[in-house]
Write a protein that holds these residues in place. Structure first.
Motif, PDB file in Angstrom:
ATOM      1  N   GLU A 113      36.577 -48.324  10.705  1.00 16.49           N
ATOM      2  CA  GLU A 113      35.598 -47.243  10.638  1.00 16.49           C
ATOM      3  C   GLU A 113      34.457 -47.570  11.584  1.00 16.49           C
ATOM      4  OE1 GLU A 113      32.647 -44.931   7.449  1.00 16.49           O
ATOM      5  OE2 GLU A 113      34.235 -46.274   6.740  1.00 16.49           O
ATOM      6  N   THR A 117      29.607 -43.959  10.031  1.00 17.87           N
ATOM      7  CA  THR A 117      29.668 -42.581  10.527  1.00 17.87           C
ATOM      8  C   THR A 117      30.682 -41.713   9.803  1.00 17.87           C
ATOM      9  OG1 THR A 117      31.364 -43.118  12.173  1.00 17.87           O
ATOM     10  CG2 THR A 117      29.048 -43.384  12.838  1.00 17.87           C
ATOM     11  N   PHE A 119      33.724 -41.836  10.809  1.00 16.39           N
ATOM     12  CA  PHE A 119      34.807 -41.775  11.783  1.00 16.39           C
ATOM     13  C   PHE A 119      35.827 -42.863  11.487  1.00 16.39           C
ATOM     14  CE2 PHE A 119      32.302 -39.155  14.810  1.00 16.39           C
ATOM     15  CZ  PHE A 119      33.324 -38.336  15.287  1.00 16.39           C
ATOM     16  N   THR A 121      38.843 -45.053  12.690  1.00 12.24           N
ATOM     17  CA  THR A 121      39.256 -45.491  14.021  1.00 12.24           C
ATOM     18  C   THR A 121      40.684 -46.030  13.970  1.00 12.24           C
ATOM     19  OG1 THR A 121      38.532 -47.810  13.866  1.00 12.24           O
ATOM     20  CG2 THR A 121      36.857 -46.165  14.424  1.00 12.24           C
ATOM     21  N   PHE A 137      39.266 -41.815  17.422  1.00 13.12           N
ATOM     22  CA  PHE A 137      38.305 -41.597  16.337  1.00 13.12           C
ATOM     23  C   PHE A 137      38.611 -40.260  15.656  1.00 13.12           C
ATOM     24  CE2 PHE A 137      36.471 -43.844  19.890  1.00 13.12           C
ATOM     25  CZ  PHE A 137      35.848 -44.941  19.328  1.00 13.12           C
ATOM     26  N   TYR A 138      38.635 -40.279  14.323  1.00 14.76           N
ATOM     27  CA  TYR A 138      38.854 -39.032  13.589  1.00 14.76           C
ATOM     28  C   TYR A 138      37.856 -38.927  12.447  1.00 14.76           C
ATOM     29  CZ  TYR A 138      40.998 -35.121  11.199  1.00 14.76           C
ATOM     30  OH  TYR A 138      41.209 -33.890  10.618  1.00 14.76           O
ATOM     31  N   HIS A 139      37.140 -37.784  12.409  1.00 15.84           N
ATOM     32  CA  HIS A 139      36.175 -37.518  11.351  1.00 15.84           C
ATOM     33  C   HIS A 139      36.755 -36.432  10.468  1.00 15.84           C
ATOM     34  CE1 HIS A 139      32.282 -36.400   9.506  1.00 15.84           C
ATOM     35  NE2 HIS A 139      31.955 -37.652   9.768  1.00 15.84           N
ATOM     36  N   THR A 144      37.224 -33.559  13.475  1.00 21.80           N
ATOM     37  CA  THR A 144      36.989 -33.832  14.900  1.00 21.80           C
ATOM     38  C   THR A 144      37.781 -35.062  15.324  1.00 21.80           C
ATOM     39  OG1 THR A 144      34.760 -32.891  14.803  1.00 21.80           O
ATOM     40  CG2 THR A 144      35.238 -34.377  16.639  1.00 21.80           C
TER      41      THR A 144
END
Length: 228
Positions: A113, A117, A119, A121, A137-139, A144
Motif C-alpha cells: 500500500e 493513501t 492505493f 500497489t 496502483f489501484y484505489h 482509479t
C-alpha cells in the motif's frame, strides 16, 4: 517532433476529474510523458512528474503535496526536484532497485500500500533482462488505476484502431494476469491521456489483442520513430 521534449516546458492539462489532474509538460513530444496528481483527504500525491512552469499552482488547486511517487525504474523524471521544492519524500517500492540511488530528495519505501493513501500497489513487471521494474496502483474507492508504462494511449503504443495499447516490448507476453483483475472507472497512464470511459473494457481489450495486433503495432511504432 522529437521523441522527448527539452528546454522550456509548456504545461497542458489532461485527465481532469474531481480528485485529480494529469498534465503533459511537453505536449509536442512523441513520447507524450504524462504525469498525474491525485488528492486524497486533502493530501496531494504526485505520480511520475515532469516539471513545468505553473505546475505548483495546478497542484495547489488540489491541496498540499504529501509525496512524489516513482512507478517505474526509469521514471526518475523530475521527481526529486518537485519533492525537494515541496519538502516531501520521494516514494519508491520496497522491491525496486537502482532508482532510489539517483534521488537527491529523501526516499521512503512502500510495500503493498502507498503510505496511508488507500492505493493498493502491485508488481506489473519485475525482470532483469531487459531491466524493467514497474509498480501499479489501484484505489478501490475511486476505482482509479495507474499504470506507468505497460499500457498507454500514445501513438507508438497503439495498433491501427486501438484506443489503448500495450507497450511494444511487452506485446508478445502482455501482463494480462496482473492487470485484468481490476475494474477501473479511470485508467491513468504514463504516456498519453488516460481512459475515463469504459476503462475496464478498454484495458481487457488491449491485453487480449496485444499479441494478435502485434504486427500492426510495430508498424505504427516504426512510423512514429521514423517521422521524428
Amino acid at each position: 517532433m522529437p521523441m522527448k521534449g527539452s528546454g522550456r516546458a509548456n504545461l497542458r492539462e489532461i485527465d481532469r476529474w474531481e480528485h485529480g489532474v494529469g498534465w503533459l509538460a511537453h505536449p509536442d513530444e512523441s513520447m507524450q510523458r504524462a504525469s498525474h496528481a491525485v488528492e486524497i483527504d486533502g493530501d496531494v500525491w504526485v505520480f511520475d512528474p515532469v516539471d513545468a512552469e505553473g505546475l505548483d499552482d495546478l497542484l495547489a488547486e488540489l491541496g498540499d503535496v504529501a509525496g512524489v511517487v516513482v512507478g517505474l525504474d526509469r521514471h526518475k523524471r523530475d521527481a526529486d526536484t518537485i519533492a525537494t521544492r515541496h519538502d516531501v519524500p520521494v516514494y519508491v517500492a520496497s522491491w525496486m532497485t537502482g532508482v532510489a540511488d539517483d534521488m537527491d530528495a529523501p526516499v521512503e519505501r512502500f510495500g503493498t500500500e502507498l503510505a496511508t493513501t488507500g492505493f493498493q500497489t502491485f508488481r506489473v513487471v519485475d525482470r532483469t533482462v531487459p531491466p524493467w521494474q514497474e509498480v501499479g496502483f489501484y484505489h478501490d474507492d475511486s476505482r482509479t488505476l495507474i499504470v506507468p508504462e505497460a499500457v498507454g494511449t500514445v501513438e507508438y503504443y497503439c495498433a491501427a484502431g486501438e484506443r489503448l495499447g500495450v507497450h511494444p516490448m511487452l506485446r508478445p507476453f502482455p501482463p494480462r494476469r496482473v492487470l485484468s483483475k481490476f475494474e477501473p472507472e479511470r485508467l491513468l497512464v504514463g504516456h498519453g491521456a488516460g481512459i475515463t470511459t469504459n476503462a475496464g473494457d478498454e484495458l481487457r481489450t488491449a491485453l487480449s489483442n496485444a499479441r494478435k495486433n502485434l504486427p500492426s503495432a510495430y508498424v505504427s511504432a516504426f512510423k512514429s520513430m521514423v517521422s521524428d
